[in-house]
Design a protein around this motif. Structure first.
Motif, PDB file in Angstrom:
ATOM      1  N   LEU A 192       0.854  -1.190   0.000  1.00 24.38           N
ATOM      2  CA  LEU A 192       0.000   0.000   0.000  1.00 24.38           C
ATOM      3  C   LEU A 192       0.883   1.230   0.000  1.00 24.38           C
ATOM      4  O   LEU A 192       2.037   1.192   0.439  1.00 24.38           O
ATOM      5  CB  LEU A 192      -0.902   0.017   1.235  1.00 24.38           C
ATOM      6  N   GLN A 193       0.334   2.335  -0.455  1.00 25.46           N
ATOM      7  CA  GLN A 193       1.124   3.561  -0.472  1.00 25.46           C
ATOM      8  C   GLN A 193       0.830   4.416   0.758  1.00 25.46           C
ATOM      9  O   GLN A 193       1.558   4.375   1.731  1.00 25.46           O
ATOM     10  CB  GLN A 193       0.859   4.324  -1.769  1.00 25.46           C
ATOM     11  N   ASP A 194      -0.273   5.154   0.730  1.00 30.22           N
ATOM     12  CA  ASP A 194      -0.546   6.073   1.827  1.00 30.22           C
ATOM     13  C   ASP A 194      -1.796   5.701   2.611  1.00 30.22           C
ATOM     14  O   ASP A 194      -2.370   6.542   3.297  1.00 30.22           O
ATOM     15  CB  ASP A 194      -0.705   7.503   1.286  1.00 30.22           C
ATOM     16  N   SER A 195      -2.270   4.479   2.518  1.00 29.01           N
ATOM     17  CA  SER A 195      -3.482   4.087   3.224  1.00 29.01           C
ATOM     18  C   SER A 195      -3.317   2.681   3.766  1.00 29.01           C
ATOM     19  O   SER A 195      -2.339   1.994   3.471  1.00 29.01           O
ATOM     20  CB  SER A 195      -4.693   4.168   2.289  1.00 29.01           C
ATOM     21  N   ARG A 196      -4.286   2.250   4.577  1.00 27.07           N
ATOM     22  CA  ARG A 196      -4.212   0.933   5.179  1.00 27.07           C
ATOM     23  C   ARG A 196      -5.549   0.237   5.036  1.00 27.07           C
ATOM     24  O   ARG A 196      -6.602   0.868   5.000  1.00 27.07           O
ATOM     25  CB  ARG A 196      -3.825   1.040   6.650  1.00 27.07           C
ATOM     26  N   ILE A 197      -5.511  -1.091   4.963  1.00 30.99           N
ATOM     27  CA  ILE A 197      -6.723  -1.902   4.915  1.00 30.99           C
ATOM     28  C   ILE A 197      -7.063  -2.319   6.334  1.00 30.99           C
ATOM     29  O   ILE A 197      -6.202  -2.800   7.082  1.00 30.99           O
ATOM     30  CB  ILE A 197      -6.511  -3.150   4.048  1.00 30.99           C
ATOM     31  N   THR A 198      -8.324  -2.147   6.725  1.00 32.16           N
ATOM     32  CA  THR A 198      -8.779  -2.533   8.057  1.00 32.16           C
ATOM     33  C   THR A 198      -9.700  -3.747   7.976  1.00 32.16           C
ATOM     34  O   THR A 198     -10.157  -4.144   6.898  1.00 32.16           O
ATOM     35  CB  THR A 198      -9.538  -1.383   8.736  1.00 32.16           C
ATOM     36  N   LEU A 199      -9.997  -4.313   9.137  1.00 33.52           N
ATOM     37  CA  LEU A 199     -10.940  -5.423   9.189  1.00 33.52           C
ATOM     38  C   LEU A 199     -12.319  -5.003   8.688  1.00 33.52           C
ATOM     39  O   LEU A 199     -13.021  -5.781   8.030  1.00 33.52           O
ATOM     40  CB  LEU A 199     -11.042  -5.968  10.616  1.00 33.52           C
ATOM     41  N   LEU A 200     -12.714  -3.767   8.981  1.00 35.10           N
ATOM     42  CA  LEU A 200     -13.999  -3.263   8.489  1.00 35.10           C
ATOM     43  C   LEU A 200     -14.013  -3.199   6.969  1.00 35.10           C
ATOM     44  O   LEU A 200     -15.022  -3.532   6.339  1.00 35.10           O
ATOM     45  CB  LEU A 200     -14.288  -1.879   9.080  1.00 35.10           C
ATOM     46  N   HIS A 201     -12.923  -2.798   6.373  1.00 35.31           N
ATOM     47  CA  HIS A 201     -12.848  -2.786   4.913  1.00 35.31           C
ATOM     48  C   HIS A 201     -13.084  -4.184   4.343  1.00 35.31           C
ATOM     49  O   HIS A 201     -13.807  -4.354   3.357  1.00 35.31           O
ATOM     50  CB  HIS A 201     -11.481  -2.274   4.452  1.00 35.31           C
ATOM     51  N   LEU A 202     -12.479  -5.196   4.966  1.00 36.24           N
ATOM     52  CA  LEU A 202     -12.658  -6.561   4.487  1.00 36.24           C
ATOM     53  C   LEU A 202     -14.114  -6.999   4.618  1.00 36.24           C
ATOM     54  O   LEU A 202     -14.636  -7.699   3.748  1.00 36.24           O
ATOM     55  CB  LEU A 202     -11.762  -7.523   5.265  1.00 36.24           C
ATOM     56  N   ALA A 203     -14.781  -6.592   5.696  1.00 41.11           N
ATOM     57  CA  ALA A 203     -16.150  -7.037   5.980  1.00 41.11           C
ATOM     58  C   ALA A 203     -17.214  -6.236   5.237  1.00 41.11           C
ATOM     59  O   ALA A 203     -18.397  -6.585   5.299  1.00 41.11           O
ATOM     60  CB  ALA A 203     -16.422  -6.962   7.480  1.00 41.11           C
ATOM     61  N   THR A 204     -16.812  -5.198   4.524  1.00 38.21           N
ATOM     62  CA  THR A 204     -17.760  -4.403   3.729  1.00 38.21           C
ATOM     63  C   THR A 204     -17.366  -4.367   2.250  1.00 38.21           C
ATOM     64  O   THR A 204     -17.932  -3.592   1.481  1.00 38.21           O
ATOM     65  CB  THR A 204     -17.851  -2.954   4.260  1.00 38.21           C
ATOM     66  N   HIS A 205     -16.416  -5.203   1.865  1.00 39.05           N
ATOM     67  CA  HIS A 205     -15.950  -5.277   0.475  1.00 39.05           C
ATOM     68  C   HIS A 205     -15.440  -3.925  -0.021  1.00 39.05           C
ATOM     69  O   HIS A 205     -15.632  -3.563  -1.184  1.00 39.05           O
ATOM     70  CB  HIS A 205     -17.072  -5.789  -0.445  1.00 39.05           C
ATOM     71  N   THR A 206     -14.784  -3.178   0.855  1.00 42.67           N
ATOM     72  CA  THR A 206     -14.210  -1.891   0.464  1.00 42.67           C
ATOM     73  C   THR A 206     -12.696  -1.878   0.643  1.00 42.67           C
ATOM     74  O   THR A 206     -12.090  -0.819   0.736  1.00 42.67           O
ATOM     75  CB  THR A 206     -14.840  -0.739   1.277  1.00 42.67           C
ATOM     76  N   SER A 207     -12.088  -3.057   0.690  1.00 44.07           N
ATOM     77  CA  SER A 207     -10.637  -3.146   0.920  1.00 44.07           C
ATOM     78  C   SER A 207      -9.828  -2.776  -0.317  1.00 44.07           C
ATOM     79  O   SER A 207      -8.643  -2.448  -0.209  1.00 44.07           O
ATOM     80  CB  SER A 207     -10.252  -4.569   1.337  1.00 44.07           C
TER      81      SER A 207
END
Length: 371
Positions: free
Chosen positions: A110-125
């Motif tokens: 990743l460059q300037d952002s991070r993937i969270t558990l919420l992203h994974l659970a809402t298909h927004t990762s």
């Protein structure tokens, strides 16, 4: 009457129930083209579980309310409950970055952002639908068991090669990879990074301990070696579905009765007896809208799709494997829930899932109008 008592002994294989329910079942069987179809419905205080047909086209036994079906991506709704339950315990937080649970070398670039558990659970990762390299790896068994040979080493390699399609949190993009990874991370959060690998059953064990057994779902787990209906693709038998490394995305099996019990708990989180407080909290948290989709009015909870209707909302999700199709949905404001299962692969037209959704919508509309 609860889902556990909705079908009397001796009725398990019979198409016996109120006319409105048998009509729904007949329509679903016509849409599915399967050897067996199961329907379970809650309509206010009324519960009905109906099953028709045999567990296989040739030589199958009569199917019943406790016959196990592969539910494919409906698994993800159980993964969401596990996530919310662990968050209620304080073991994880929805805004935890996935890097908290992964070795530095394994985290996606990743460059300037991070993937969270919420992203994974809402298909927004921003993760792709399938891991990099998966299509080539699974191609030889694409129409039978494409995930069966996918190894922990393949997953580690895929993570290092992954480049998100969009910045996390900016776009909804359905991802089996993302939710499969979520299950792996939840297992690591409990067992540690050197604990049991997904292929060793760590996710299935954790899901059973925290969610399935407390809810009384006795026919629900990831086991591929337990009795179940035979799946079919164009009336040809398919082998049991296997997802040893990404089970959280689609490895669970369940029955019509168990799924209705789970939906009942989502409708009334305070009602199930002897359920831990952390799971009661999770039953509420998974239904909270997290993402609003532009221009449609639809929303996403933890995995669940949410469609607003006049006076009520419809929560729904579907799933499929090479031999099975599944649908589940509910409407909190109307007390309606419906699940439908068939032992045939999803049709390109989506006829079975669309029929089940329209049946849910009609039942909820009628209940809302009568209120």
């Amino acid at each position: 009457m609860s889902p556990r008592g909705a079908v009397r002994a001796g009725q398990e294989s019979a198409v016996a129930g109120p006319a409105w329910a048998t009509d729904l079942l007949g329509g679903l069987r016509g849409a599915a083209g399967a050897s067996t179809v199961a329907l379970a419905v809650r309509r206010g205080c009324e519960y009905v579980v109906l099953v028709t047909g045999d567990t296989a086209w040739r030589g199958g036994a009569p199917a019943g309310p406790d016959t196990r079906f592969e539910i494919g991506s409906l698994t993800k709704t159980f993964t969401a409950l596990l996530l919310a339950e662990m968050a209620a315990r304080g073991e994880v937080a929805l805004d935890d970055p996935i890097s908290r649970f992964l070795p530095r070398a394994a985290a996606p670039h990743l460059q300037d952002s991070r993937i969270t558990l919420l992203h994974l659970a809402t298909h927004t990762s921003g993760l792709p639908r399938l891991p990099p390299g998966f299509l080539r790896r699974g191609a030889p068994s694409w129409f039978s068991n494409p995930y069966a040979g996918y190894s922990p080493a393949d997953l580690r390699r895929a993570l290092t090669l992954t480049r998100p399609r969009a910045a996390p949190g900016t776009r909804v993009h359905y991802s089996n990879f993302g939710v499969g990874l979520l299950g792996d991370l939840l297992t690591r959060a409990v067992d540690g990074p050197t604990g049991p690998a997904p292929a060793d059953g760590g996710f299935d064990r954790l899901l059973s301990e925290r969610v399935l057994r407390p809810l009384g779902l006795t026919r629900t787990n990831c086991a591929a070696d337990q009795p179940q209906a035979i799946g079919h693709w164009h009336r040809r038998e398919r082998p049991a579905w296997q997802m040893p490394v990404l089970p959280a995305a689609g490895a669970v099996r369940s029955s019509a009765r168990d799924l209705l019990t789970a939906l009942d708990a989502l409708l009334e989180p305070a009602a199930p007896p002897a359920v831990p407080d952390t799971l009661r909290t999770a039953l509420t948290d998974v239904t909270k809208p997290r993402i609003a989709l532009p221009r449609t009015g639809s929303r996403i909870g933890l995995i669940w799709n949410i469609r607003p209707r006049p006076g009520h909302d419809l929560y729904h999700h579907s799933g499929g494997t090479r031999g099975f199709t599944a649908f589940a949905g509910f409407s909190p404001q109307t007390g309606v829930a419906l699940t439908a299962l068939a032992n045939t692969s999803p049709a390109l037209t989506g006829a079975f899932i669309q029929r089940a959704y329209l049946d849910l919508r009609a039942l909820a509309h009628d209940a809302s109008a009568a209120a």
